[in-house]
Design a protein around this motif. Structure first.
Motif, short mmCIF file in Angstrom:
data_model
loop_
_atom_site.label_atom_id
_atom_site.label_comp_id
_atom_site.label_asym_id
_atom_site.label_seq_id
_atom_site.Cartn_x
_atom_site.Cartn_y
_atom_site.Cartn_z
N SER A 1 0.83 -1.20 0.00
CA SER A 1 0.00 0.00 0.00
C SER A 1 0.86 1.25 0.00
N TYR A 2 0.25 2.35 -0.40
CA TYR A 2 0.95 3.64 -0.43
C TYR A 2 1.46 4.02 0.95
N ASP A 3 0.62 3.86 1.97
CA ASP A 3 1.01 4.21 3.33
C ASP A 3 2.12 3.30 3.85
N ALA A 4 2.01 1.99 3.56
CA ALA A 4 3.05 1.05 3.99
C ALA A 4 4.37 1.35 3.31
N CYS A 5 4.30 1.78 2.06
CA CYS A 5 5.52 2.13 1.30
C CYS A 5 6.20 3.33 1.95
N LEU A 6 5.41 4.35 2.31
CA LEU A 6 5.99 5.53 2.96
C LEU A 6 6.56 5.18 4.33
N SER A 7 5.87 4.30 5.05
CA SER A 7 6.36 3.90 6.38
C SER A 7 7.69 3.16 6.26
N GLN A 8 7.79 2.27 5.29
CA GLN A 8 9.03 1.53 5.08
C GLN A 8 10.16 2.48 4.72
N LEU A 9 9.88 3.43 3.86
CA LEU A 9 10.90 4.42 3.46
C LEU A 9 11.35 5.24 4.67
N PHE A 10 10.40 5.66 5.50
CA PHE A 10 10.74 6.47 6.67
C PHE A 10 11.68 5.71 7.60
N PHE A 11 11.33 4.48 7.96
CA PHE A 11 12.14 3.74 8.92
C PHE A 11 13.49 3.34 8.32
N PHE A 12 13.51 3.07 7.02
CA PHE A 12 14.78 2.74 6.39
C PHE A 12 15.75 3.92 6.46
N HIS A 13 15.26 5.13 6.15
CA HIS A 13 16.13 6.30 6.19
C HIS A 13 16.44 6.73 7.62
N LEU A 14 15.53 6.46 8.54
CA LEU A 14 15.81 6.74 9.95
C LEU A 14 17.00 5.92 10.43
N LEU A 15 16.98 4.61 10.14
CA LEU A 15 18.05 3.72 10.61
C LEU A 15 19.34 3.95 9.85
N ALA A 16 19.24 4.19 8.53
CA ALA A 16 20.45 4.44 7.74
C ALA A 16 21.11 5.75 8.17
N GLY A 17 20.30 6.77 8.44
CA GLY A 17 20.85 8.04 8.91
C GLY A 17 21.51 7.90 10.27
N MET A 18 20.87 7.13 11.15
CA MET A 18 21.45 6.88 12.46
C MET A 18 22.79 6.16 12.32
N ASP A 19 22.87 5.25 11.35
CA ASP A 19 24.14 4.55 11.08
C ASP A 19 25.26 5.54 10.77
N CYS A 20 24.95 6.54 9.94
CA CYS A 20 25.97 7.53 9.57
C CYS A 20 26.54 8.22 10.79
N PHE A 21 25.67 8.68 11.66
CA PHE A 21 26.12 9.43 12.83
C PHE A 21 26.77 8.53 13.87
N LEU A 22 26.27 7.31 14.00
CA LEU A 22 26.85 6.40 14.99
C LEU A 22 28.26 5.99 14.59
#
Length: 315
Positions: A96-117
């Motif tokens: 679904s459109y909403d599930a797609c956006l949710s997946q994108l959000f959490f993926f970039h949240l964790l990937a961004g956290m990886d950069c800073f960590l």
């Protein structure tokens, strides 16, 4: 291409994720491989996290950050792989459109956290090797907590910004994503409205989330190498380099795949290559990290052995 509707509301309620392979025989093979990778990754990273929590010898800043990295690795693979396993079992490729956006959000949240960590871990090695006399005060528990909190805040802001910006795009068909999870480059290709602002935002974010941390990591390790080379003992130099080698390996793999994914926007022919890079980012990297950090680290190896055989003595 402008939207025929002329509004900011998408006409697409769901997307079709083509996945890694289309043939039914290969889907069975991919399912087994991904399930194995998921179990190994979660088991390996949770084992390291448990070892860091229960072994007093690992109650140091370096292993505090390593424990956080293990949590991120479990989260990163969980965002993409279980959903893909479900689609392979049900033979339904719809998200679904909403599930797609949710997946994108959490993926970039964790990937961004990886950069800073990873940047915080490099700073920790810089202080430990180049400023040993003031290390305990400069890397106190308060400082560790602040570094992690700021990292989460920056990563959350970045992920939320991209997700909100994506909702301004129109998707009026086609809705087929030649990938196995939702990500910005593939969604940009499907938009029937201009993505120029979104791509500019991604470029600016990449400079802040990737280039700046990479520069800080490089500067930290330049000082570390200079300090280590001044150590007269060969054993001392070997020990110092061994604590940094694992981290540098992870940094190289993480940033190498990230640059390949997000610095090639606008290439329609790149989807199949992006699948391979996506597998590396979301499956291989999290699976390799426990092995990389434990392979040459006797403290982690000892803690894992005690944890697995249940012989840790109470202190």
């Amino acid at each position: 291409m402008e939207s025929e509707a002329g509004t900011n509301r998408t006409a697409v309620a769901e997307f079709i994720l083509l996945g890694l392979v289309q043939t039914e025989e290969m889907q069975s093979v991919v399912f087994v491989l991904l399930l194995f990778a998921y179990l190994v990754t979660t088991g390996g990273n949770l084992s390291i996290l448990a070892a860091v929590l229960v072994e007093p010898k690992l109650h140091t800043p370096m292993y505090f950050f390593l424990g956080n990295l293990s949590v991120l690795d479990v989260g990163c693979i969980t965002v993409t792989v279980p959903a893909m396993l479900g689609r392979l079992l049900s033979h339904k490729c719809i998200i679904s459109y909403d599930a797609c956006l949710s997946q994108l959000f959490f993926f970039h949240l964790l990937a961004g956290m990886d950069c800073f960590l990873l940047t915080a871990m490099a700073y920790d090695r810089f202080l430990a090797i180049c400023r040993p006399l003031t290390y305990s005060t400069r890397m106190s528990q308060t400082v560790q907590g602040m570094l992690v909190a700021v990292s989460w805040t920056c990563a959350f802001t970045n992920a939320l910004t991209h997700t909100i910006a994506l909702t301004t795009l129109n998707f009026c068909g086609p809705s087929v994503i030649n990938h196995f999870y939702c990500d910005l480059p593939q969604l940009f290709q499907l938009s029937c409205s201009s993505t120029q602002l979104n791509e500019l935002l991604l470029f600016v974010a990449a400079a802040f989330m990737a280039v700046v941390p990479l520069v800080l990591i490089s500067v930290s390790y330049a000082h570390v190498v200079a300090a280590v080379l001044q150590i007269h003992s060969a054993e001392g130099r070997k020990k110092a380099f061994s604590t940094c080698g694992s981290h540098l390996t992870v940094v190289g793999i993480f940033y190498g795949t990230g640059v390949f994914s997000y610095m090639r926007l606008g290439s329609v022919e790149s989807s199949d290559k992006d699948k391979g890079v996506g597998v590396f980012m979301t499956v291989i990297n999290p699976m390799l990290n426990p092995l990389i950090y434990s392979l040459r680290n006797t403290d982690v190896q000892g803690a894992l052995c005690q944890l697995l055989v249940g012989k840790r003595s109470l202190t």
